[in-house]
Design an enzyme around this catalytic site. Structure first.
Site, PDB file in Angstrom:
ATOM      1  N   LYS A 212       0.853  -1.185   0.000  1.00 33.74           N
ATOM      2  CA  LYS A 212       0.000   0.000   0.000  1.00 33.74           C
ATOM      3  C   LYS A 212       0.891   1.238   0.000  1.00 33.74           C
ATOM      4  O   LYS A 212       1.461   1.606   1.027  1.00 33.74           O
ATOM      5  CB  LYS A 212      -0.926   0.042   1.212  1.00 33.74           C
ATOM      6  CG  LYS A 212      -2.054   1.057   1.045  1.00 33.74           C
ATOM      7  CD  LYS A 212      -2.566   1.597   2.357  1.00 33.74           C
ATOM      8  CE  LYS A 212      -1.710   2.694   2.902  1.00 33.74           C
ATOM      9  NZ  LYS A 212      -1.616   3.911   2.006  1.00 33.74           N
ATOM     10  N   GLY A 265       6.055   5.065   8.691  1.00 32.24           N
ATOM     11  CA  GLY A 265       5.004   6.073   8.794  1.00 32.24           C
ATOM     12  C   GLY A 265       4.968   6.636  10.200  1.00 32.24           C
ATOM     13  O   GLY A 265       5.968   6.627  10.926  1.00 32.24           O
ATOM     14  N   SER A 266       3.806   7.079  10.612  1.00 32.88           N
ATOM     15  CA  SER A 266       3.686   7.755  11.900  1.00 32.88           C
ATOM     16  C   SER A 266       3.685   6.761  13.060  1.00 32.88           C
ATOM     17  O   SER A 266       3.263   5.606  12.919  1.00 32.88           O
ATOM     18  CB  SER A 266       2.407   8.595  11.943  1.00 32.88           C
ATOM     19  OG  SER A 266       1.272   7.769  12.125  1.00 32.88           O
ATOM     20  N   THR A 267       4.148   7.236  14.201  1.00 35.26           N
ATOM     21  CA  THR A 267       4.185   6.413  15.404  1.00 35.26           C
ATOM     22  C   THR A 267       2.784   5.998  15.819  1.00 35.26           C
ATOM     23  O   THR A 267       2.544   4.838  16.179  1.00 35.26           O
ATOM     24  CB  THR A 267       4.858   7.189  16.549  1.00 35.26           C
ATOM     25  OG1 THR A 267       6.202   7.504  16.161  1.00 35.26           O
ATOM     26  CG2 THR A 267       4.888   6.382  17.829  1.00 35.26           C
ATOM     27  N   VAL A 269       0.055   5.560  14.043  1.00 38.00           N
ATOM     28  CA  VAL A 269      -0.524   4.537  13.170  1.00 38.00           C
ATOM     29  C   VAL A 269       0.115   3.182  13.433  1.00 38.00           C
ATOM     30  O   VAL A 269      -0.579   2.156  13.504  1.00 38.00           O
ATOM     31  CB  VAL A 269      -0.373   4.937  11.688  1.00 38.00           C
ATOM     32  CG1 VAL A 269      -0.786   3.782  10.768  1.00 38.00           C
ATOM     33  CG2 VAL A 269      -1.211   6.173  11.385  1.00 38.00           C
ATOM     34  N   GLU A 293       9.468   1.620  11.140  1.00 45.93           N
ATOM     35  CA  GLU A 293      10.273   2.817  11.351  1.00 45.93           C
ATOM     36  C   GLU A 293       9.289   3.969  11.355  1.00 45.93           C
ATOM     37  O   GLU A 293       8.535   4.176  10.402  1.00 45.93           O
ATOM     38  CB  GLU A 293      11.316   2.965  10.249  1.00 45.93           C
ATOM     39  CG  GLU A 293      12.367   4.029  10.542  1.00 45.93           C
ATOM     40  CD  GLU A 293      12.059   5.359   9.890  1.00 45.93           C
ATOM     41  OE1 GLU A 293      11.692   6.302  10.641  1.00 45.93           O
ATOM     42  OE2 GLU A 293      12.163   5.456   8.667  1.00 45.93           O
ATOM     43  N   CYS A 327      12.475  11.772   7.980  1.00 49.96           N
ATOM     44  CA  CYS A 327      12.308  11.329   9.365  1.00 49.96           C
ATOM     45  C   CYS A 327      13.581  11.565  10.171  1.00 49.96           C
ATOM     46  O   CYS A 327      13.546  11.584  11.396  1.00 49.96           O
ATOM     47  CB  CYS A 327      11.898   9.853   9.406  1.00 49.96           C
ATOM     48  SG  CYS A 327      12.827   8.801   8.293  1.00 49.96           S
ATOM     49  N   GLU A 425       7.127  16.442  16.912  1.00 54.98           N
ATOM     50  CA  GLU A 425       7.545  16.242  15.530  1.00 54.98           C
ATOM     51  C   GLU A 425       6.761  17.181  14.618  1.00 54.98           C
ATOM     52  O   GLU A 425       5.532  17.198  14.628  1.00 54.98           O
ATOM     53  CB  GLU A 425       7.311  14.789  15.114  1.00 54.98           C
ATOM     54  CG  GLU A 425       7.829  14.476  13.717  1.00 54.98           C
ATOM     55  CD  GLU A 425       7.601  13.034  13.314  1.00 54.98           C
ATOM     56  OE1 GLU A 425       8.454  12.478  12.614  1.00 54.98           O
ATOM     57  OE2 GLU A 425       6.557  12.462  13.695  1.00 54.98           O
TER      58      GLU A 425
END
Length: 543
Positions: A212, A265-267, A269, A293, A327, A425
């Site tokens: 995805k 992606g985001s922490t 999620v 990550e 990131c 962030e």
């Protein structure tokens, strides 16, 4: 079947082309960019090697020209996800049994296709769709992705060579099997190389994947998929599934054959996915491997002995390259008060010369941030800084979304090391800086370590070896990638394996053999040449 043990070609990091005026690569990239800019393409799903069009479509635009549509892409729903799972499971039966050298040859060929004919195409796609400059695209969508493909095939052979000792009369072996099921690869917008690596690294080891791509990077992802298919990747091994993440993930996590998740992606999620997997752990055939990550609040901390020019350069390059949307980007900086006046002058002098605009103009150092959501979030932080007490916006702080999502590189000086811009962030071209009292070096190191829940990248600047040792000890767990007298960005495959811990992920080190270990399920085989023919042991004798 050949009687040989082949060696994968030794990997060498792909040379970075300069795109300087007068070079052939510059002319070819400009020509390719102009041609692709003039096209609007349709992007289908790829399921089992077939193009699938759902009729449920979205558009991808250029961030620096948000009125310009690059592509209209079809979105997967629950039915298409189930089709992709079936296609992947079917492909697994054959792909998992291919000779390893034939599997790896597919990705070696993909690397060569990208290094030659597809190089300007994928670079132009990354520039157009993700607003990267020619240099940022080159080091990402060309060099880093080529390196992932070449180095990972080398690491795969090295992993297969890892075998146990054998005692007398036996032969012990390890069968490095792929996982039993499929891998869900969820990729971000900010690195085309990561988008290519997350589905291909497991696939090299005989796994199959549902991929995805981020909604804002479907365009470049489509060209990666074209490269893989042209390289000979069999149908169903990697299935390309743009779509809404919520419904797709719900369907995928509910399938019994989920064997792993490869995520960037985001922490928040990733934590949600981890939680949902845990709630369903008894439903899966095996325990899914979770590799992620996620976020970062990356730091630069300087000692009074630091080189001011090197420090200022690291702030500018580390904080503002690719609009701070790495990131690993430098986001919070700690400078001793005695050094700050000189560093301030040098940093502001550099920032005054930075041009922001359309990436097709090679004089621009920065493009646009990725979309409206990012623009609103980042400018919200800037507005707060303008209004806050004890905070000074000393450079930048302006923005314009009339044509593209442009934000000027912004430097904010704070008097409170706990101000939100030092802690949260931002993921944009905003760097916060705290001048600390020189005598509080050790206390500042503690603040750096404790301020953020993340632990991705960080840098220390000092020409005092004792101070470097102090920083190394104090910040040992504050960054998975730690830089000494260099900016905290720019990890190279095979040289600086990338990943962080704490809130930044599982630290499985993309660009190294450590990541590939997560995508195998070893089987131990013991063959005995002269089996025992009696159950009795010598100690059973009476005398």
């Amino acid at each position: 079947m050949m009687n040989s043990i082949p060696n994968v070609p030794p990997p060498i990091n792909e040379p970075v082309l300069s795109y300087a005026p007068g070079t052939p690569e510059r002319a070819l990239l400009k020509e390719t960019y102009a041609r692709m800019h003039g096209e609007e393409i349709e992007i289908p799903l790829i399921i089992g090697g077939r193009e699938v069009r759902t009729g449920n479509t979205e558009v991808q635009v250029s961030p620096h020209e948000h009125g310009h549509v690059l592509a209209r892409y079809h979105k997967a729903g629950a039915a298409e996800v189930r089709q992709a799972i079936d296609a992947a499971n079917k492909a697994w039966k054959d792909w998992s049994n291919w000779p390893w050298e034939d599997r790896l040859a597919v990705f070696q060929r993909a690397a060569d296709l990208l290094a030659t004919r597809y190089r300007p195409v994928l670079n132009a796609a990354t520039m157009l769709g993700q607003s990267k400059t020619a240099h940022q695209a080159e080091i990402d969508s060309a060099c880093e992705l080529i390196d992932f493909l070449r180095f990972n095939t080398h690491f795969a052979q090295k992993l297969y060579s890892e075998q146990p000792f054998s005692g007398p009369g036996m032969w012990n072996r390890l069968d490095h099997r792929p996982l039993e099921g499929f891998v869900y690869a969820v990729t971000p917008f900010n690195f085309t190389a990561i988008a290519g690596n997350l589905p291909t690294a497991p696939a090299m080891l005989g796994n199959v994947a549902l991929w995805k791509p981020a909604a804002t990077a479907v365009y470049s992802g489509w060209y990666i998929m074209q490269i893989l298919m042209e390289a000979g990747l069999p149908p169903g091994v990697i299935n390309f599934l743009p779509g809404d993440p919520g419904p797709m993930t719900e369907t995928i996590l509910g399938d019994r054959s989920l064997a792993g998740i490869h995520f960037t992606g985001s922490t928040s999620v990733f934590q949600m996915i981890w939680r949902q997997v845990g709630e369903r752990i008894d439903q899966y055939r095996t325990y899914p491997r979770l590799v992620g990550e996620t976020g970062g609040k990356d730091f630069i901390v300087a000692h009074a002995s630091a080189d001011p020019a090197a420090l200022a350069t690291a702030i500018v390059r580390g904080g503002y390259e690719y609009q701070g949307q790495k990131c690993s980007a430098a986001s919070r900086v700690y400078v001793p008060q005695s050094l700050w006046p000189q560093v301030r002058e040098l940093t502001l002098g550099m920032m005054e010369t930075i041009r922001v605009g359309d990436v097709s103009d090679y004089r621009n150092f920065m493009g646009a941030v990725i979309d409206r959501k990012a623009y609103d979030k980042i400018t919200g932080y800037i507005k707060h800084a303008h209004a806050a007490d004890d905070v000074e916006v000393i450079a930048g702080g302006t923005y314009d979304d009339s044509v593209g999502y442009f934000i000027q590189p912004t430097l904010v000086q704070v008097q409170d090391s706990a101000y939100q811009l030092m802690c949260e962030e931002v993921f944009g071209p905003v760097v916060s800086l705290y001048p600390y009292p020189d005598a509080e070096w050790e206390q500042t190191l503690q603040i750096v370590d404790q301020t953020s829940p993340y632990a991705l990248t960080g840098a220390v600047f000092s020409n005092d070896r004792a101070a470097l040792l102090q920083a190394d000890r104090a910040l040992r767990n504050a960054a998975g990638n730690f830089y000494v007298n260099d900016k905290p960005t720019g990890a190279v495959v095979g040289q600086q394996p990338f990943g962080g811990a704490r809130g930044s992920g599982t630290n499985d080190k993309a660009g190294s053999i450590l990541n590939l270990v997560r995508w195998i399920s070893p089987r131990t085989i013991k063959e005995t040449f002269a089996p025992a023919r009696s159950y009795e042991y010598p100690f059973l004798a009476e005398k």
